[in-house]
Design a protein around this motif. Structure first.
Motif, mmCIF file in Angstrom:
data_model
loop_
_atom_site.group_PDB
_atom_site.id
_atom_site.type_symbol
_atom_site.label_atom_id
_atom_site.label_comp_id
_atom_site.label_asym_id
_atom_site.label_seq_id
_atom_site.Cartn_x
_atom_site.Cartn_y
_atom_site.Cartn_z
ATOM 1 N N GLY A 1 1.056 -0.925 0.067
ATOM 2 C CA GLY A 1 0.718 -0.106 0.403
ATOM 3 C C GLY A 1 1.020 0.967 0.148
ATOM 4 N N HIS A 2 2.044 1.109 0.229
ATOM 5 C CA HIS A 2 2.740 2.834 0.531
ATOM 6 C C HIS A 2 3.345 3.474 -0.867
ATOM 7 C CE1 HIS A 2 4.000 3.140 4.588
ATOM 8 N NE2 HIS A 2 4.024 1.253 4.911
ATOM 9 N N SER A 3 2.884 2.058 -2.118
ATOM 10 C CA SER A 3 3.638 2.654 -3.158
ATOM 11 C C SER A 3 3.096 2.943 -4.090
ATOM 12 C CB SER A 3 3.471 0.794 -4.384
ATOM 13 O OG SER A 3 2.335 0.220 -3.989
ATOM 14 N N MET A 4 1.478 3.887 -2.961
ATOM 15 C CA MET A 4 0.531 4.168 -4.278
ATOM 16 C C MET A 4 -0.028 5.422 -2.515
ATOM 17 S SD MET A 4 -2.565 2.396 -4.565
ATOM 18 C CE MET A 4 -2.436 0.369 -3.608
ATOM 19 N N ASN A 5 0.424 5.295 -2.155
ATOM 20 C CA ASN A 5 -0.238 5.814 -0.278
ATOM 21 C C ASN A 5 0.399 6.860 -0.202
ATOM 22 O OD1 ASN A 5 -3.115 5.171 -0.586
ATOM 23 N ND2 ASN A 5 -2.256 2.713 0.966
ATOM 24 N N ASP A 6 1.808 6.422 -0.240
ATOM 25 C CA ASP A 6 2.590 8.061 0.491
ATOM 26 C C ASP A 6 3.065 8.592 -1.014
ATOM 27 O OD1 ASP A 6 3.734 7.377 2.427
ATOM 28 O OD2 ASP A 6 4.042 5.280 2.014
ATOM 29 N N TYR A 7 2.253 7.956 -2.341
ATOM 30 C CA TYR A 7 2.407 9.295 -3.402
ATOM 31 C C TYR A 7 1.589 10.312 -3.239
ATOM 32 C CZ TYR A 7 -0.296 10.718 -7.434
ATOM 33 O OH TYR A 7 -0.848 11.154 -8.532
ATOM 34 N N PHE A 8 -0.043 9.099 -2.630
ATOM 35 C CA PHE A 8 -1.212 10.023 -2.193
ATOM 36 C C PHE A 8 -1.390 11.737 -1.472
ATOM 37 C CE2 PHE A 8 -3.442 6.200 -3.587
ATOM 38 C CZ PHE A 8 -3.471 6.230 -4.919
ATOM 39 N N TYR A 9 -0.796 10.969 -0.217
ATOM 40 C CA TYR A 9 -1.315 11.114 0.719
ATOM 41 C C TYR A 9 0.854 13.130 0.558
ATOM 42 C CZ TYR A 9 -0.837 12.790 5.798
ATOM 43 O OH TYR A 9 -0.113 13.714 7.058
ATOM 44 N N GLU A 10 1.912 12.806 -0.047
ATOM 45 C CA GLU A 10 3.079 13.369 0.034
ATOM 46 C C GLU A 10 2.663 14.540 -1.269
ATOM 47 O OE1 GLU A 10 6.052 13.174 2.379
ATOM 48 O OE2 GLU A 10 4.720 12.611 3.383
ATOM 49 N N SER A 11 1.800 14.349 -1.723
ATOM 50 C CA SER A 11 1.356 14.894 -3.226
ATOM 51 C C SER A 11 0.584 15.898 -2.886
ATOM 52 C CB SER A 11 1.212 14.208 -4.131
ATOM 53 O OG SER A 11 2.337 13.738 -4.391
ATOM 54 N N TYR A 12 -0.235 15.285 -1.880
ATOM 55 C CA TYR A 12 -1.368 16.523 -1.347
ATOM 56 C C TYR A 12 -0.897 17.154 -0.204
ATOM 57 C CZ TYR A 12 -5.365 17.359 1.770
ATOM 58 O OH TYR A 12 -6.163 18.491 2.232
ATOM 59 N N LEU A 13 -0.017 16.569 0.322
ATOM 60 C CA LEU A 13 0.884 17.416 1.401
ATOM 61 C C LEU A 13 1.470 18.562 0.804
ATOM 62 C CD1 LEU A 13 1.386 18.207 4.694
ATOM 63 C CD2 LEU A 13 3.162 16.636 4.460
ATOM 64 N N ASP A 14 2.167 18.659 0.208
ATOM 65 C CA ASP A 14 2.643 19.784 -0.798
ATOM 66 C C ASP A 14 1.385 20.979 -1.326
ATOM 67 O OD1 ASP A 14 4.952 18.654 -1.168
ATOM 68 O OD2 ASP A 14 5.993 19.918 -3.135
ATOM 69 N N GLU A 15 0.431 20.239 -1.458
ATOM 70 C CA GLU A 15 -1.216 20.816 -1.571
ATOM 71 C C GLU A 15 -1.631 21.884 -0.363
ATOM 72 O OE1 GLU A 15 -4.144 19.570 -5.155
ATOM 73 O OE2 GLU A 15 -3.189 17.719 -4.379
ATOM 74 N N VAL A 16 -1.159 20.881 0.014
ATOM 75 C CA VAL A 16 -1.722 21.900 1.486
ATOM 76 C C VAL A 16 -0.688 23.044 1.841
ATOM 77 C CG1 VAL A 16 -1.583 21.460 4.427
ATOM 78 C CG2 VAL A 16 -3.056 19.938 2.869
ATOM 79 N N ALA A 17 0.468 22.496 1.839
ATOM 80 C CA ALA A 17 1.609 23.552 1.612
ATOM 81 C C ALA A 17 1.275 25.156 0.807
ATOM 82 C CB ALA A 17 3.290 23.284 1.094
ATOM 83 N N ALA A 18 1.004 24.417 -0.309
ATOM 84 C CA ALA A 18 1.055 26.210 -1.325
ATOM 85 C C ALA A 18 -0.607 26.580 -0.764
ATOM 86 C CB ALA A 18 0.637 25.184 -2.641
ATOM 87 N N ALA A 19 -1.423 25.951 -0.513
ATOM 88 C CA ALA A 19 -2.078 26.620 0.096
ATOM 89 C C ALA A 19 -1.580 27.314 1.102
ATOM 90 C CB ALA A 19 -3.354 25.682 0.414
ATOM 91 N N GLY A 20 -1.407 26.927 1.811
ATOM 92 C CA GLY A 20 -0.769 27.836 3.440
ATOM 93 C C GLY A 20 0.728 28.637 3.340
ATOM 94 N N GLY A 21 0.876 29.269 1.799
ATOM 95 C CA GLY A 21 1.776 29.802 1.917
ATOM 96 C C GLY A 21 3.046 29.591 2.115
ATOM 97 N N LYS A 22 2.958 28.322 2.412
ATOM 98 C CA LYS A 22 4.422 27.348 3.141
ATOM 99 C C LYS A 22 5.180 26.926 1.989
ATOM 100 C CE LYS A 22 2.250 28.395 7.410
ATOM 101 N NZ LYS A 22 3.017 29.391 8.286
ATOM 102 N N ASP A 23 6.746 26.620 2.012
ATOM 103 C CA ASP A 23 7.395 25.900 1.520
ATOM 104 C C ASP A 23 7.118 24.661 1.637
ATOM 105 O OD1 ASP A 23 10.344 25.483 0.217
ATOM 106 O OD2 ASP A 23 10.489 24.384 1.755
#
Length: 753
Positions: free
Chosen positions: A545-567
């Motif tokens: 499951g890590h083969s896709m779920n870490d892609y999902f989560y870590e990509s989404y975390l970059d979206e969260v960073a962008a939405a909050g104005g964070k690097d």
């Protein structure tokens, strides 16, 4: 495999790690050298029952001879034979075991002969199961293998003290010899093996302090390196037996359908070298005196197949497609069973300054390994069965083989050759395995039969990594930091499909891993599991499951960073600031990459590039990954991958480095290129021409940094993969200004730079 925790409470070291060493030298095992010192490990079962099982195995199954876990044989000629509970398949476990035992035994690992042990309950070393997978082998056996070596050394010292008539504490050892420095006398281990037969192992033998290690922690050369380099290594495909026939198969075009008639059976039987034609479950086989002739016959078959039934497990209708399956996952209920819950998610969302939502998916994937599936079956005159096949769970295959052959499991001798790679391919997946066909054909012909699947049959029948889908919602505070994160994993995983009877949890860990138990200090978290069954045969795939779920989560975390104005790097650093282990690891990967670079930049060759970062916590280890990417002709070009891995502690750093590199290559291949597409109930790719994998031109430089934190030992074979897809996709998002939420990247033209 991943989280293998049965219903009974047991940790990964409980059964194997604390087991006492036993002297089995007088048990009369067949195949053991005369005068050899034989040590085994008691896995905590009743001694009488364990002895009865082992002795029964020796009587019923003289080849290969014993069911004693961690069977260590010190021979009179000074060599050591270890029957390992694990299967060697390129991960280097045989070398690691030799290093671990050799360290405490004080014997060069190069002098070990390591073989895979035969089936038997005494080898159930991973929480009551015996399997090679889930990056469990070294971490589940490390302590016991050390004690096995230390116990053997102490027995040899005792035997030498009696032989030389000197105090035991006046003796030392040096690479296979006991030395009495005061007199200059020494004895080889082989010379002492017979004398040690009468001794009972001590239960309080001290282990070496790590500061005095000679082989553990060193890049000891692989034991199988020469045989692989010279072509002497024997895989299942290489097995040849006297009188053996060869079989090729044509499988049904739709899973769950059966052969009605073969229109040209007489014509096939008349072809040169053809022995016979056989109807099998879901297939027709042609048996011949060579595999090429068998394959030509199988390709010429004109078979009338039954019609596929409605969609459901083990049957795929003519209307099934991967796009329809994704739509079914997307339309699933919002709420599910909580796999992880921390804090008050609902209240945090109610107070949020802003909310970020996204959906991600990843496709079915084939194993696409170079070793074609094969199996050899031979019945003996007494009705017992010998079976040579690639496998990761000998006892499970023994049980299935016995049921297929109509014999008792004790009458089935499983031979486990070296594997041409793991990747989760060699578990039992019903129609995804050829060995039942070999058994049926050997029974029908009365001769040994080897079944070998062509590339086309393998691509058609391979059990697949499930298509995955996840939903995300994050609540941001006024400072742009996430105060709550809710994720939902939708689908079905291989743990639930194939081991549901053992693991009673309503949550399939192979579906949610990589979404739950993240290291980030987000105060309110919830991960839900929504079960939706796949009609296709699903499987374990490297890092599961890590083969896709870490892609999902870590990509989404970059979206969260962008939405909050964070690097994105700074956000991760802030979220792990109170976890020294993760903070050090994140800084280590940045240092290896020459520092974190935010946004687009120009490389020395003039190409415009960007970097992406990701963290993952797979299989007891921790990783941080940075990818440097450019775009060319609408495609992503990955130039460098920096991967820092903290497995707690390391036995062989060279093996760790190679495993991380190979995992990175597989992860990048899946990110850029790979997908299994269903249309009309059939897989569209039937060979590598339609299923491209990573080639040399696309392979980047991989830089591996090993961090030994001293935490409990984690896995190695799979953890290098999960951070690669999100790190690459996060870099692509910087270059294009667009977020790719569906893999592989090849199906999405990348432009807009």
């Amino acid at each position: 495999m991943n989280d293998l925790t049965p219903v009974r409470p047991a940790g990964p070291h409980d059964e194997f790690g604390g087991a006492p060493v036993r002297n089995l030298s007088r048990r009369g095992f067949l195949g053991v050298a005369a005068g050899a010192l034989v040590l085994g490990v008691d896995l905590g079962r009743a001694p009488a029952a364990a002895q009865e099982r082992a002795e029964g195995a020796a009587a019923i199954a003289p080849k290969p001879g014993t069911r004693v876990a961690a069977f260590l044989e010190m021979r009179p000629d000074g060599t050591v034979r270890l029957l390992s509970p694990f299967v060697e398949g390129g991960q280097g476990i045989n070398t690691g075991l030799a290093q671990t035992i050799g360290e405490e035994l004080d014997l060069d690992p190069a002098r070990f002969l390591v073989e895979c042990a035969p089936p038997g309950p005494d080898y159930a070393v991973v929480n009551g199961l015996r399997m090679t997978g889930g990056s469990f082998s070294t971490r589940s056996s490390f302590d016991t293998m050390r004690r096995l070596g230390a116990t053997a050394r102490e027995m040899l010292l005792r035997a030498a003290a009696a032989r030389l008539a000197v105090p035991q504490d006046s003796l030392t050892t040096e690479d296979g010899r006991v030395v009495h420095a005061a007199s200059g006398r020494s004895l080889g281990y082989g010379d002492l093996a017979a004398a040690a037969l009468a001794l009972q192992p001590r239960g309080d033998v001290p282990l070496k302090p790590s500061g005095s290690f000679r082989w553990i922690g060193q890049p000891v050369p692989r034991l199988d390196m020469r045989d692989k380099s010279t072509g002497r290594a024997t895989y299942a495909i290489d097995i040849r037996l006297e009188g053996m026939l060869h079989a090729a198969v044509q499988h049904a075009p739709h899973l769950g359908t059966e052969p009605r008639t073969v229109a040209n059976e007489a014509e096939i039987r008349a072809m040169p070298g053809i022995h016979s034609v056989h109807r099998l479950p879901g297939a027709v086989a042609v048996v011949a005196d060579s595999w090429w002739r068998a394959r030509k016959g199988a390709e010429a078959l004109r078979v009338d197949w039954t019609s596929p039934a409605a969609d459901g497990i083990a049957t795929v209708s003519k209307t099934f497609s991967s796009s329809a399956m994704l739509a079914a996952l997307q339309s699933s209920p919002e709420a599910g069973i909580a796999a992880e819950q921390e804090g008050d998610v609902a209240s945090a969302f109610a107070r949020a300054s802003s909310i970020v939502e996204a959906e991600y998916d990843a496709p079915y994937l084939a194993h696409a390994q170079l070793e074609p599936p094969s199996a050899v079956a031979r019945f003996a005159a007494d009705g017992s069965l010998d079976l040579w096949l690639p496998n990761q769970m000998p006892e499970l295959f023994q049980q299935v083989a016995a049921a297929t052959a109509g014999v008792q499991p004790a009458q089935v001798r499983i031979h486990s050759p070296m594997l041409g790679g793991f990747f989760g391919r060699h578990f039992y997946y019903g129609p995804g395995n050829p060995f039942p066909q070999a058994i049926l054909l050997a029974r029908a012909t009365g001769r040994p039969v080897r079944v070998l699947w062509s590339r086309e049959e393998e691509f058609g029948m391979d059990a697949l990594r499930p298509l995955g889908f996840a939903r995300f919602r994050a609540a941001l505070g006024g400072d742009g930091m996430p105060v709550a994160l809710q994720s939902t994993a939708v689908g079905e995983g291989p743990i639930g499909r194939w081991f549901g009877a053992l693991f009673k949890s309503p949550v399939d860990s192979s579906v949610v891993e990589g979404l739950d138990k993240k290291p980030y200090a987000i105060p309110n978290r919830r991960t839900d599991y929504v079960k939706v069954l796949h009609p296709v045969t699903i499987a374990f795939w490297r890092s599961v499951g890590h083969s896709m779920n870490d892609y999902f989560y870590e990509s989404y975390l970059d979206e969260v960073a962008a939405a909050g104005g964070k690097d994105p790097f700074a956000l991760r650093a802030a979220l792990v600031k109170d976890s020294p282990r993760h903070r050090v690891l994140l800084q280590a990967v940045a240092d290896a990459a020459g520092g974190w670079k935010a946004g687009k930049f120009r490389a020395e060759d003039g190409t415009e590039r960007a970097r992406g970062v990701a963290m993952a916590s797979p299989f007891g280890s921790e990783t941080a990954t940075i990818a440097e990417v450019s775009l060319k002709d609408g495609e992503a070009r990955v130039h460098d991958l920096w991967i820092a891995i903290d497995p707690g502690r390391v036995v062989n750093p060279a093996i760790v480095k190679r495993q991380v590199e190979s995992a990175a290559a597989l992860g990048l291949s899946a990110t850029l290129l790979e997908q299994v597409v269903y249309e009309g109930g059939q897989r569209q790719a039937r060979n590598f021409d339609a299923y491209p994998i990573l080639d040399r031109e696309r392979m980047p430089r991989v830089h591996v940094t090993i961090v030994e934190s001293g935490a409990p030992m984690g896995g190695i074979g799979e953890p290098g993969l999960p951070g690669v897809p999100p790190a690459v996709v996060n870099a692509v998002a910087v270059l294009t200004g667009r977020r790719v939420r569906s893999l592989p990247l090849a199906k999405t033209p990348l432009s807009g730079v």
